[in-house]
Design a protein around this motif. Sequence first.
Motif, short mmCIF file in Angstrom:
data_model
loop_
_atom_site.label_atom_id
_atom_site.label_comp_id
_atom_site.label_asym_id
_atom_site.label_seq_id
_atom_site.Cartn_x
_atom_site.Cartn_y
_atom_site.Cartn_z
N ARG A 128 -10.15 -5.67 -12.80
CA ARG A 128 -10.67 -5.61 -11.43
C ARG A 128 -10.50 -4.20 -10.87
N HIS A 129 -9.40 -3.58 -11.25
CA HIS A 129 -9.18 -2.21 -10.81
C HIS A 129 -10.28 -1.31 -11.37
N VAL A 130 -10.56 -1.53 -12.66
CA VAL A 130 -11.59 -0.71 -13.31
C VAL A 130 -12.95 -0.96 -12.65
N ARG A 131 -13.19 -2.20 -12.26
CA ARG A 131 -14.50 -2.55 -11.69
C ARG A 131 -14.76 -1.80 -10.39
N ARG A 132 -13.67 -1.49 -9.70
CA ARG A 132 -13.85 -0.80 -8.42
C ARG A 132 -14.14 0.69 -8.61
N GLN A 133 -13.88 1.19 -9.80
CA GLN A 133 -14.08 2.62 -10.01
C GLN A 133 -15.57 2.96 -10.01
N PRO A 134 -15.91 4.11 -9.40
CA PRO A 134 -17.32 4.52 -9.44
C PRO A 134 -17.74 4.82 -10.87
N ARG A 135 -18.97 4.51 -11.17
CA ARG A 135 -19.46 4.73 -12.53
C ARG A 135 -19.79 6.20 -12.74
N ALA A 136 -19.44 6.66 -13.92
CA ALA A 136 -19.58 8.09 -14.19
C ALA A 136 -20.99 8.45 -14.64
N ALA A 137 -21.77 7.46 -15.05
CA ALA A 137 -23.11 7.78 -15.55
C ALA A 137 -24.04 6.62 -15.25
N VAL A 138 -25.33 6.91 -15.27
CA VAL A 138 -26.34 5.88 -15.01
C VAL A 138 -26.76 5.28 -16.35
N TYR A 139 -26.81 3.97 -16.39
CA TYR A 139 -27.17 3.30 -17.63
C TYR A 139 -28.67 3.40 -17.87
N VAL A 140 -29.02 3.82 -19.04
CA VAL A 140 -30.45 3.90 -19.40
C VAL A 140 -30.69 2.85 -20.47
N ARG A 141 -31.57 1.91 -20.14
CA ARG A 141 -31.78 0.79 -21.05
C ARG A 141 -32.77 1.17 -22.13
N GLU A 142 -32.45 0.83 -23.35
CA GLU A 142 -33.34 1.15 -24.47
C GLU A 142 -33.67 -0.13 -25.24
N THR A 143 -34.82 -0.10 -25.88
CA THR A 143 -35.23 -1.29 -26.64
C THR A 143 -34.73 -1.20 -28.07
N ALA A 144 -34.85 -2.33 -28.76
CA ALA A 144 -34.46 -2.38 -30.17
C ALA A 144 -35.66 -2.14 -31.07
N ALA A 165 -33.32 -4.30 -13.37
CA ALA A 165 -32.87 -4.07 -14.74
C ALA A 165 -34.02 -3.83 -15.71
N ALA A 166 -35.24 -3.90 -15.22
CA ALA A 166 -36.40 -3.87 -16.12
C ALA A 166 -36.48 -2.56 -16.89
N PHE A 167 -37.10 -2.65 -18.06
CA PHE A 167 -37.32 -1.47 -18.90
C PHE A 167 -38.36 -0.55 -18.26
N ASP A 168 -38.30 0.69 -18.67
CA ASP A 168 -39.35 1.62 -18.32
C ASP A 168 -40.66 1.11 -18.94
N PRO A 169 -41.73 0.90 -18.13
CA PRO A 169 -42.98 0.36 -18.68
C PRO A 169 -43.52 1.18 -19.85
N GLU A 170 -43.18 2.45 -19.89
CA GLU A 170 -43.67 3.29 -20.99
C GLU A 170 -43.13 2.83 -22.34
N HIS A 217 -21.95 7.88 -23.52
CA HIS A 217 -22.68 7.75 -22.26
C HIS A 217 -22.66 6.29 -21.77
N ASN A 218 -22.92 5.36 -22.68
CA ASN A 218 -22.96 3.95 -22.28
C ASN A 218 -21.59 3.45 -21.84
N ALA A 219 -20.54 3.95 -22.52
CA ALA A 219 -19.19 3.56 -22.10
C ALA A 219 -18.89 4.06 -20.69
N GLN A 220 -19.38 5.25 -20.39
CA GLN A 220 -19.18 5.77 -19.03
C GLN A 220 -20.00 4.97 -18.02
N ALA A 221 -21.21 4.60 -18.44
CA ALA A 221 -22.09 3.88 -17.51
C ALA A 221 -21.59 2.47 -17.24
N MET A 222 -21.13 1.80 -18.31
CA MET A 222 -20.67 0.41 -18.13
C MET A 222 -19.21 0.35 -17.70
#
Lengths: 637, 515
Positions: free
Chosen positions: A12-28, A299-304, A383-388
Motif C-alpha cells: 500500500r505504501h508503494v501504491r501511493r508512490q508517484p509513478r516514475a514512467a508512463v506505461y506504453v502498451r504493446e501488442t504481442a 487503456a486502449a492500444f494506439d490505433p496505429e 521502464h515497465n517496472a518503473q511504470a507499474m
Amino acid sequence: MTLLRLPTIALRHVRRQPRAAVYVRETAHTTVTGPQKVAGAVVLLAITIGLLVDALVTLRTLVALGLAFGAAYLAFRTLLVVVAGRYRFPARVTVPDEELPRYTTLHPMYGEANMIPVVVEAMERVDYPRDRLQCLLVLEERDRATVEAARSYPLPDYFEIVEVPTALPYGKPKACDYALERATGEFVVIYDAEDHPEPKQLRKAVETFRAAELRDDPLGCLQARLVFVNQSPLTGPLGEVIRDSDGYDVRPSTWCSRFLGNEYTVHFELVLAGLSHLGLPVPLGGTSNHFPMSVLEDAAFDPELMPEVGGHRLTTAAWDPWNVTEDAELGGAIAANGWTTALLDSWTDEEAVLTPRAALNQRSRWLKGFTQSSLVLLRHPWHNAQAMGPLRFGGFLMQVGGTVASLFLAPLTWALTIAYVLTRSQHIRDLFPGPLLYAAVLMFVGGNLLLVSISIAAALRRREFGSIRYLMTLFIPWGFLLSAASWTATLELVFPDWRPMWNKTAHGVRYASRRRRWWLAVTRWLRDRDERAQEPRPQPGQPALAPVSALAAAPGAVPAEDDWRVAARERAEAARRAARERRTADSRQRNQAVALRRVAAREAYRVRREAARTTPSLRGPTDFGAGVERGLASVSG
Amino acid sequence: MDVGALLALALLASVAAYLWFRDLGTILGYKDALSHLLIGRRVVVGQHPGFGQLGGIWLPLPHLLISTLAWNGDLYTSGLAGSVFSMLAYVATVLGLYGAVRVATRDRLAGWVAAAVYGLNPNALYLQSTPMGETLMYAGIVTAVLMMLLWYRTGLHRYLMLAAVCCMLLVLVRYEAWVFSLALLLVVVHVCFVKGHPFFSGDFSGQAYVLVFTGYAALGVLLWLIWDLVIFGDPLAWLTGQYTSIDQTRDLELSQVADLRVSLQTYAFAIRDTIGLPLALCGAAGMVAMAWRERLSPVFTTFLATAAAGAFITYGLYSGAQPMRVTEIDGDLYNLRMAVVMLLPIALFTGYAVSLVPRTGRVLSSALRIAGAAVLVVLAGAGLASASASDGRSVITSLEASQAYAAYQQERRVGDFVEDHTTGRVLIESFANEWVVFPNQERVIYEGSDQTWKIALKDPADPRADIDVIVMRTTEGNTDAVEKNLNHRPVLTTHFRRVLKTDDFEVWQRKDGAP
C-alpha cells in the motif's frame, strides 16, 4: 498476524508512490523482439561457455537458480492464499432503477450455433432494466452457421448481432475490440457463450463502481467469480446422477472437470483475492470482468498498432488481438494505468471441458497467452517496472510468467527424481550437493504437498466433497497434463505454424462415461432393430416419416418421446415471435431516446472524471443528475 | 484470561522443573535421551553431517528439531538443545488439555483440573526436562484431539485438516502415535456416522473427510518408508533391521512376553507408579460416567483414542516388542516412562468427571466443585511434593534415569579419556556406547558413516578412513562390530597401540609416524 500484514502495508505504501514512467502498451504481434533474441542468445552462449569450462558448476548453478525460482513461486502463491482470508469485497451503494446506467454485454461466439438459445436464456434471467441493456452477439462473418442461427433465432430487442468482418488475426480479442466500437453502455462486461451470470451481477457491478466513485477510488475493473458448475454431476436426493432421456448426464462431469473446477476455486477465491488484497495487478479471467467504458478507452492500444477490420483500423482496442490471454494482459495494463481491480461479490456459472485433450488444448492456450504477456512486459523491463511499480511488476510477472515457468520445470524435477531412484546415478547426485539436495527434496515434497493441500482446502471450502478422491489420487496425472500444456504452449510459440493460434474450447458438450456410452450404443441398436422390425415398409413415393411440425400440428397427435422437445421449442418460438410483433414502433422511439440519454450520460461521466482529475477541489460526493445535465449540455453544444 | 494464566503457570512449572532436575543431574539419565541428542547433532556437526544421518529405527522429527540447536556445543552437552522442545511441548500439552476439556464440557474448572492433572505430575515434569520424544508426542496427541473436538463441534473443515496435519507430524515422532492416528481415523468415521455424512452417495462428504484425514496421516508414514528405502535400501528397516526394539529385547528375559496377564499387570503397576492410583481411579470413573452419559458420542471416542498408545504399549509388552520392568514383578525399573502417556486419557476423563458436579451457581455447589477440584490437584501434585521432600527419589522416572546414569559410569570415563587424551578421528560403534561417543561426537566414525565405516573396519589405517583412535567394547558376549572386526588382528597392532584398558573397553591410538 502482524507479520501477515507487513506485505499489505508495504504494498500500500508503494501504491501511493508517484509513478516514475508512463506505461506504453504493446501488442504481442511479435512474440520475441530483436533485443530479446539477443538477450536470449547471450544467456544461451553464457550457459554453453559455462558448460564447456566447468559443466558441473554450471549445472549446479542452474539447479540452484531453478530451486530459488521454485521457492519464490511457492512462497508467493502461499502468501496470496494466506492473505486471501483477509480480503473484503468492495463496498456498494444502492442505485435506484432509474439511475442505472446503460450496460453493454459482449458475447463473443465462434462455431457455437447451438449456444444461441443458451445465451438468450442466460441474459433473460439477468435482473437489469431491458431498456438499459445492450447485449452484443459478437460473431465472425466467416462463421456462417452461427450467424444464420442467430439471425433466425427470435432474439429479444436488447440483443444485437455484430458481424466481425473477416480479417487476421482471428480470435476473441479482435472481435471484442470490433464490438466495443458499437457498445453504447457506460459499463461493459464479457460473457462466454456458456456463461450463466448471477441475475444480480450487473446491478452489483454498478453499485460497486458507484461506491468507488464516491470514495474517489480508481476502480478500473471488477472480476466476478467464475464457477464450473459441472465440477460435479447433478444428483438427486439419493445421490443418483440425473440423466436426460437419452442417457447423457444432465450436468456432465469428469475427473478433468473436477480438477478444472477446483482450480477455478483456488484461482478466483484465493489467488485473485490475495492479489487484489495486496494491490497487485490481477490477471483477469476470460469472462465476467466488468469495466467502465472510460477505463477501456483509457487503456486502449494506439490505433496505429491495430489491424484493419472492415476497412478501418480498430479505434478502441482494449484487448490485444494477438494475445491469446488478452484478458490477463488487460489486467496488467489496467494496473499500469493506475486503476485497481477488485473482486465482485457475484459469480458466473461456466462449463468446464470434459476430456484431458480438451483441457490440454485450453491450458496450452492460456499458458501460451501468459508467455506472450510476460514477453511483452519484458521488452522494456526497466521502464515497465518503473511504470507499474517494481513490486506490481514483479508480482504480475510471477503470476503469469511464473506459472508457465513452474509448470515447464516440473517435468525436469520429476524426471531427475525418477531417474535417480531407478539408476542411483552418481552424475545426478553430483548435481545436488548437500544444501541443494535438501532444498530440492523440501521443494519436491513440501511444495507438492502444499499445492495439493491448497486444492483440498478449496474443495472443502466449496463443499465439493466428491472431488476430494480425485484431487488426492490423480494430482500427479493432472500435474503432468498441466506441464504438457506448458511445453505445448512453448512449442507453439517457437513454431507458430504448428497449430492454429486459437485453440477454441468447445461448449455445450454432452457426456456419458465410456462404459455408459457403450451401454447406450447397445440399447439404441437393440431399440432401432425392434422399431425397424415393427415398421411397415413405406410405399413408393411416400415419405418414410412425417415431419415433426406435421405431428405437432395434427389435432390430438401425441409427439414421439424424442419430438416433444422440438414441439415445445416451436411453441416457445411462436410465443416469442408474437410477443415481438406486439411491440410497436413507439417502443423503438423510446429506445432511441434512451440511447441518446445514454450517450449523454457517458459524456457526462467523461466530463466529470476529467474535471475530477484536473481539479482536486471538485472531488467529493458525486452528483449524477448534475453530471448528466452537464453531459447533455456538452452534447447539445 | 484463563489461557494467559495457564500459559504463565505452565512456563513457570516447566522452567522450574528443568532447573530442579538439572541440579539432580538426571536430565541425560535415560540412554535414549543421549541418543536423541547425538542424532540431532550428527545432522549438523560431525564427520559426515547431513540429513542422511536420520533414519533407521528412530523416527526423525525430534532429531530434526534438536538439530536446529545442537550445533551449539553448550546446548548439546547440557541437553538443552532437546529439552527446549520438550518444554515447549509440555506447555502446549497443558494448554491443549485445558482447551480439549473446555470444548468438550464447556466447563472452565474442568479444563483447569485436566491441565493440572498433567501439568503437576512429577513424571511428566521430568520427561519435559529431558530431550526425549515423549513430550512432543503428548503435545501432538492433545492438539489433534483438540482439533478433532473443534471439528466435531463447529463443522469447520480447517480443524479436520489441522488434526490430520498433526497426525502427519505425530507419526514422525513416535511409533505409538501411529496407533493413535489410526484410532483417531476411527473417530473421524464415527463422527461421519453420527453426523450423517455419506460415504458412497449424496455429497460424499464422509468419504472426503476420511480420505483427507487418512491421506495426511498416511503421508507421514509413507515418507518415512521412502526415507528408509533411500537410506537403507529397505522400507521396513525400522521394523526388521538391526538395533530395533524387537532385536534388542530378543535376548532379554522379560516375564511379560507371551503372558497377557503379566503384561497388563506390568503396565498397571507402571501407571500406578507414575500417575498414582487415586488419579487413575478418578480417570476410570470419569470414563465410565462419560460412556454412560454421552452414549458413546464422538467426544467420548475422541477422549478414548488417547488411550490407544497405552494399549499399543501393553501389546508391545506382550509381543516382546517393548521392554518394561517394574519392581513389583521384576525387581527393578526399566522404561517406566512409557506409562506416562496414560496421563492424557486420565487427565481428560478426570476433567470430564469434574464437569459432572452440578453448576447451580449456589454457594454449596460451587464450594463442592472447588473442593473436589482441589483434592484432584493435590493428588496430582502429591508426587511433586514428595519429590521435593525426598531429593527427587520418588519421581520414579527420574529415579530410573539416575540408576541408569550410575550404571554407565565406566562409559563416561572412557568418553572423557578419549576427549582429553586423544585427537583425530575415532572409530567406535555408537550403539551401546553412547556415553563414550557423546563428548566426542564430531570426531566419530560410526555405523552411520556408510563407506568410511566399512573401510575403517577392514583397515583403520587406510588413508580413506584416516582413523586415529579406536574404541572397542571387550565385554564378553558383546556384539561390538569394531571388536569383532579388529581385535587381535595384525592390522590393529601394526599401526595402533593400546592406550587404555578397562573392564569393558580398550582404547587404541595410532602409533606416531604410522602411515
